[in-house]
Motif scaffolding. Sequence first.
Motif, PDB file in Angstrom:
ATOM      1  N   PHE A 235      42.239  32.232  45.277  1.00  0.00           N
ATOM      2  CA  PHE A 235      42.687  31.346  44.412  1.00  0.00           C
ATOM      3  C   PHE A 235      43.981  32.164  43.595  1.00  0.00           C
ATOM      4  O   PHE A 235      43.470  33.061  42.718  1.00  0.00           O
ATOM      5  CB  PHE A 235      41.870  30.583  43.382  1.00  0.00           C
ATOM      6  CG  PHE A 235      40.974  29.581  44.021  1.00  0.00           C
ATOM      7  CD1 PHE A 235      41.387  28.271  44.612  1.00  0.00           C
ATOM      8  CD2 PHE A 235      39.765  30.163  44.436  1.00  0.00           C
ATOM      9  CE1 PHE A 235      40.718  27.492  45.151  1.00  0.00           C
ATOM     10  CE2 PHE A 235      38.864  28.920  45.147  1.00  0.00           C
ATOM     11  CZ  PHE A 235      39.308  27.674  45.520  1.00  0.00           C
ATOM     12  N   LEU A 236      45.048  31.926  43.969  1.00  0.00           N
ATOM     13  CA  LEU A 236      46.223  32.556  43.204  1.00  0.00           C
ATOM     14  C   LEU A 236      46.790  31.871  41.852  1.00  0.00           C
ATOM     15  O   LEU A 236      47.323  30.632  41.907  1.00  0.00           O
ATOM     16  CB  LEU A 236      47.360  32.682  44.264  1.00  0.00           C
ATOM     17  CG  LEU A 236      46.997  33.295  45.647  1.00  0.00           C
ATOM     18  CD1 LEU A 236      48.279  33.369  46.596  1.00  0.00           C
ATOM     19  CD2 LEU A 236      46.417  34.676  45.255  1.00  0.00           C
ATOM     20  N   PHE A 237      46.625  32.580  40.703  1.00  0.00           N
ATOM     21  CA  PHE A 237      46.949  31.909  39.530  1.00  0.00           C
ATOM     22  C   PHE A 237      48.212  32.551  38.849  1.00  0.00           C
ATOM     23  O   PHE A 237      48.513  33.810  39.247  1.00  0.00           O
ATOM     24  CB  PHE A 237      45.712  32.299  38.353  1.00  0.00           C
ATOM     25  CG  PHE A 237      44.585  31.509  38.645  1.00  0.00           C
ATOM     26  CD1 PHE A 237      44.204  30.051  38.190  1.00  0.00           C
ATOM     27  CD2 PHE A 237      43.405  32.005  39.611  1.00  0.00           C
ATOM     28  CE1 PHE A 237      43.103  29.623  38.185  1.00  0.00           C
ATOM     29  CE2 PHE A 237      42.442  31.094  39.755  1.00  0.00           C
ATOM     30  CZ  PHE A 237      42.201  30.101  39.183  1.00  0.00           C
ATOM     31  N   GLY A 238      49.052  31.596  38.430  1.00  0.00           N
ATOM     32  CA  GLY A 238      50.119  32.117  37.572  1.00  0.00           C
ATOM     33  C   GLY A 238      51.253  31.018  37.870  1.00  0.00           C
ATOM     34  O   GLY A 238      51.410  30.284  39.071  1.00  0.00           O
ATOM     35  N   ARG A 239      52.369  31.022  36.988  1.00  0.00           N
ATOM     36  CA  ARG A 239      53.430  29.928  37.411  1.00  0.00           C
ATOM     37  C   ARG A 239      54.851  30.827  36.812  1.00  0.00           C
ATOM     38  O   ARG A 239      54.524  31.478  35.943  1.00  0.00           O
ATOM     39  CB  ARG A 239      53.408  28.860  36.153  1.00  0.00           C
ATOM     40  CG  ARG A 239      52.081  28.033  36.424  1.00  0.00           C
ATOM     41  CD  ARG A 239      51.971  26.893  35.545  1.00  0.00           C
ATOM     42  NE  ARG A 239      50.517  26.172  35.589  1.00  0.00           N
ATOM     43  CZ  ARG A 239      50.403  25.153  36.274  1.00  0.00           C
ATOM     44  NH1 ARG A 239      51.612  24.610  36.890  1.00  0.00           N
ATOM     45  NH2 ARG A 239      49.416  24.424  36.377  1.00  0.00           N
ATOM     46  N   GLY A 240      55.904  30.539  37.669  1.00  0.00           N
ATOM     47  CA  GLY A 240      56.935  31.240  37.395  1.00  0.00           C
ATOM     48  C   GLY A 240      57.607  31.318  38.721  1.00  0.00           C
ATOM     49  O   GLY A 240      57.216  31.317  39.873  1.00  0.00           O
ATOM     50  N   LYS A 241      58.886  31.984  38.711  1.00  0.00           N
ATOM     51  CA  LYS A 241      59.768  32.224  39.818  1.00  0.00           C
ATOM     52  C   LYS A 241      59.066  33.422  40.723  1.00  0.00           C
ATOM     53  O   LYS A 241      58.947  33.193  41.971  1.00  0.00           O
ATOM     54  CB  LYS A 241      61.251  32.847  39.451  1.00  0.00           C
ATOM     55  CG  LYS A 241      62.135  33.097  40.616  1.00  0.00           C
ATOM     56  CD  LYS A 241      63.565  33.291  40.219  1.00  0.00           C
ATOM     57  CE  LYS A 241      64.502  33.482  41.240  1.00  0.00           C
ATOM     58  NZ  LYS A 241      65.755  33.587  40.697  1.00  0.00           N
ATOM     59  N   GLU A 243      55.957  34.255  40.845  1.00  0.00           N
ATOM     60  CA  GLU A 243      54.802  33.811  41.304  1.00  0.00           C
ATOM     61  C   GLU A 243      55.044  32.756  42.450  1.00  0.00           C
ATOM     62  O   GLU A 243      54.324  32.979  43.625  1.00  0.00           O
ATOM     63  CB  GLU A 243      53.898  32.788  40.155  1.00  0.00           C
ATOM     64  CG  GLU A 243      53.301  33.760  39.272  1.00  0.00           C
ATOM     65  CD  GLU A 243      54.129  34.213  38.234  1.00  0.00           C
ATOM     66  OE1 GLU A 243      53.761  34.698  37.136  1.00  0.00           O
ATOM     67  OE2 GLU A 243      55.598  34.096  38.199  1.00  0.00           O
ATOM     68  N   ASP A 244      56.070  31.993  42.493  1.00  0.00           N
ATOM     69  CA  ASP A 244      56.208  31.060  43.481  1.00  0.00           C
ATOM     70  C   ASP A 244      56.771  31.640  44.733  1.00  0.00           C
ATOM     71  O   ASP A 244      56.199  31.275  45.681  1.00  0.00           O
ATOM     72  CB  ASP A 244      57.169  30.058  42.826  1.00  0.00           C
ATOM     73  CG  ASP A 244      57.537  28.855  44.083  1.00  0.00           C
ATOM     74  OD1 ASP A 244      56.693  28.046  44.258  1.00  0.00           O
ATOM     75  OD2 ASP A 244      58.703  28.690  44.512  1.00  0.00           O
ATOM     76  N   TYR A 259      47.337  28.393  46.540  1.00  0.00           N
ATOM     77  CA  TYR A 259      48.583  28.681  45.336  1.00  0.00           C
ATOM     78  C   TYR A 259      47.787  27.542  44.340  1.00  0.00           C
ATOM     79  O   TYR A 259      48.247  26.214  44.423  1.00  0.00           O
ATOM     80  CB  TYR A 259      49.834  28.349  45.791  1.00  0.00           C
ATOM     81  CG  TYR A 259      50.825  28.246  45.069  1.00  0.00           C
ATOM     82  CD1 TYR A 259      50.770  28.704  43.441  1.00  0.00           C
ATOM     83  CD2 TYR A 259      52.189  28.276  45.556  1.00  0.00           C
ATOM     84  CE1 TYR A 259      52.046  28.828  42.975  1.00  0.00           C
ATOM     85  CE2 TYR A 259      53.186  28.548  44.665  1.00  0.00           C
ATOM     86  CZ  TYR A 259      53.166  28.773  43.465  1.00  0.00           C
ATOM     87  OH  TYR A 259      54.212  28.861  42.447  1.00  0.00           O
ATOM     88  N   VAL A 260      47.362  28.075  43.191  1.00  0.00           N
ATOM     89  CA  VAL A 260      46.574  26.866  42.339  1.00  0.00           C
ATOM     90  C   VAL A 260      47.361  26.016  41.596  1.00  0.00           C
ATOM     91  O   VAL A 260      47.208  24.845  41.636  1.00  0.00           O
ATOM     92  CB  VAL A 260      45.816  27.817  41.238  1.00  0.00           C
ATOM     93  CG1 VAL A 260      45.249  26.965  40.228  1.00  0.00           C
ATOM     94  CG2 VAL A 260      44.790  28.650  41.989  1.00  0.00           C
ATOM     95  N   SER A 261      48.746  26.581  41.037  1.00  0.00           N
ATOM     96  CA  SER A 261      49.429  25.449  40.491  1.00  0.00           C
ATOM     97  C   SER A 261      50.169  24.506  41.194  1.00  0.00           C
ATOM     98  O   SER A 261      50.752  23.661  40.778  1.00  0.00           O
ATOM     99  CB  SER A 261      50.576  26.504  39.819  1.00  0.00           C
ATOM    100  OG  SER A 261      51.700  26.894  40.479  1.00  0.00           O
ATOM    101  N   ALA A 266      47.345  20.722  35.010  1.00  0.00           N
ATOM    102  CA  ALA A 266      47.243  21.207  33.729  1.00  0.00           C
ATOM    103  C   ALA A 266      46.236  22.211  33.428  1.00  0.00           C
ATOM    104  O   ALA A 266      45.415  22.863  34.404  1.00  0.00           O
ATOM    105  CB  ALA A 266      46.279  19.836  32.765  1.00  0.00           C
ATOM    106  N   MET A 267      46.287  22.842  32.135  1.00  0.00           N
ATOM    107  CA  MET A 267      45.392  24.357  32.100  1.00  0.00           C
ATOM    108  C   MET A 267      43.932  23.894  31.957  1.00  0.00           C
ATOM    109  O   MET A 267      43.180  24.603  32.393  1.00  0.00           O
ATOM    110  CB  MET A 267      46.010  24.654  30.563  1.00  0.00           C
ATOM    111  CG  MET A 267      45.247  25.993  30.244  1.00  0.00           C
ATOM    112  SD  MET A 267      45.958  26.993  28.787  1.00  0.00           S
ATOM    113  CE  MET A 267      45.625  25.603  27.619  1.00  0.00           C
TER     114      MET A 267
END
Length: 366
Positions: A235-241, A243-244, A259-261, A266-267
């Motif tokens: 499970f890959l955690f993180g948000r942003g360019k 990360e994407d 890709y978790v997000s 929600a958190m």
Amino acid sequence: MKKEHILVIRFSALGDVAMVVPVVDALARQYPDVRITVLSREFARPLFADLQPNVGFMAADLNKEYRGIKGLNALYRRLTAKQFTAIADLHSVLRSEYLRMRFNLGRFHVAHINKHRRERRQLVSSQNKQLKQLPTAFQNYADVFAQLGYPIQLDFQSIFSTPPLGTAADLPMDNAQQQRGNLNLLPAIIGPKNGYEQWIGIAPFAAHRGKVYPPEQMWRVIELLVAKHPHARIFLFGRGKCEDQTFTQWCSQLKQCVYVSRCLEAMYQELILMSHLDVMVSMDSANMHLTSLTATPVVSIWGATHPYAGFMGWNQPAENAIQTDDLSCRPCSIYGQKSCLRGDYACMYRIQPEHIVARVEEILKK
């Protein structure tokens, strides 16, 4: 006589606020007749939603509604209406210091955090470095409440220590079950968890380069883990360019990657998933702290920063911190924002993927 009501002030980044949770929870349980209100940014609300009944949350937008001196004065007036009997400043920056000054003038009972700035400078000094363990952030926070007359024992277990939503209150659960969130609240693509699967979290990014393990080496970590555990889910955690871009590529190369997000919004949902992981591999970042709140083991990777600064995840043993000890320049930064003095970020590149995998394996065997 006024009912005891403590205002807890802590803004800043998600990881810093997450470290408040074990302390506030212990305070609330050990002083059940005392009301506690946490003042922070809106994003932190889920962290305090399921704590004890005497814990409340108040959001303040310091960039818009309460911006500048005029805004802080308005915030102060709003706060005084709550009839607090004690003020705990766990941040101690210009904004909270201004509020603290106003409360002091109003003769409130006020205490603030000791950040041990002198010792931190010695820890990251390029000359005469003093490499020693400083008090943890958790202890620094607890000391503030002791100053206010509320000494506490830090005995927090998990943000999910109460039965998860949808579980009957009288249903017997073992200790492990009590420390996990309800998977039924997550999309079907996540669960259920099969008994033969290993669920491994990977959070490979952080706010500053000095805290980021090279993605190509982290990919090697993932390859090694999947080779050892073909039924594992990563499970890959993180948000942003970054990360994407990176996570999209990794998921296309390995079916075990999620890709978790893209699955969770929600958190709070991410916290539920974290509570069901067998292990998380994270940087010195918010995901280390969030996962630690769920009683899940975290293998943390440290480069420019160092656990000695006091920011290790809650209840994580020292052996879970992966770092290189053969560089006299590290740690060079408390928060990781400084540029590398050498220019090559050797503190990260010298950590071998096999070293990380070996520690993960030890945890999985348990």
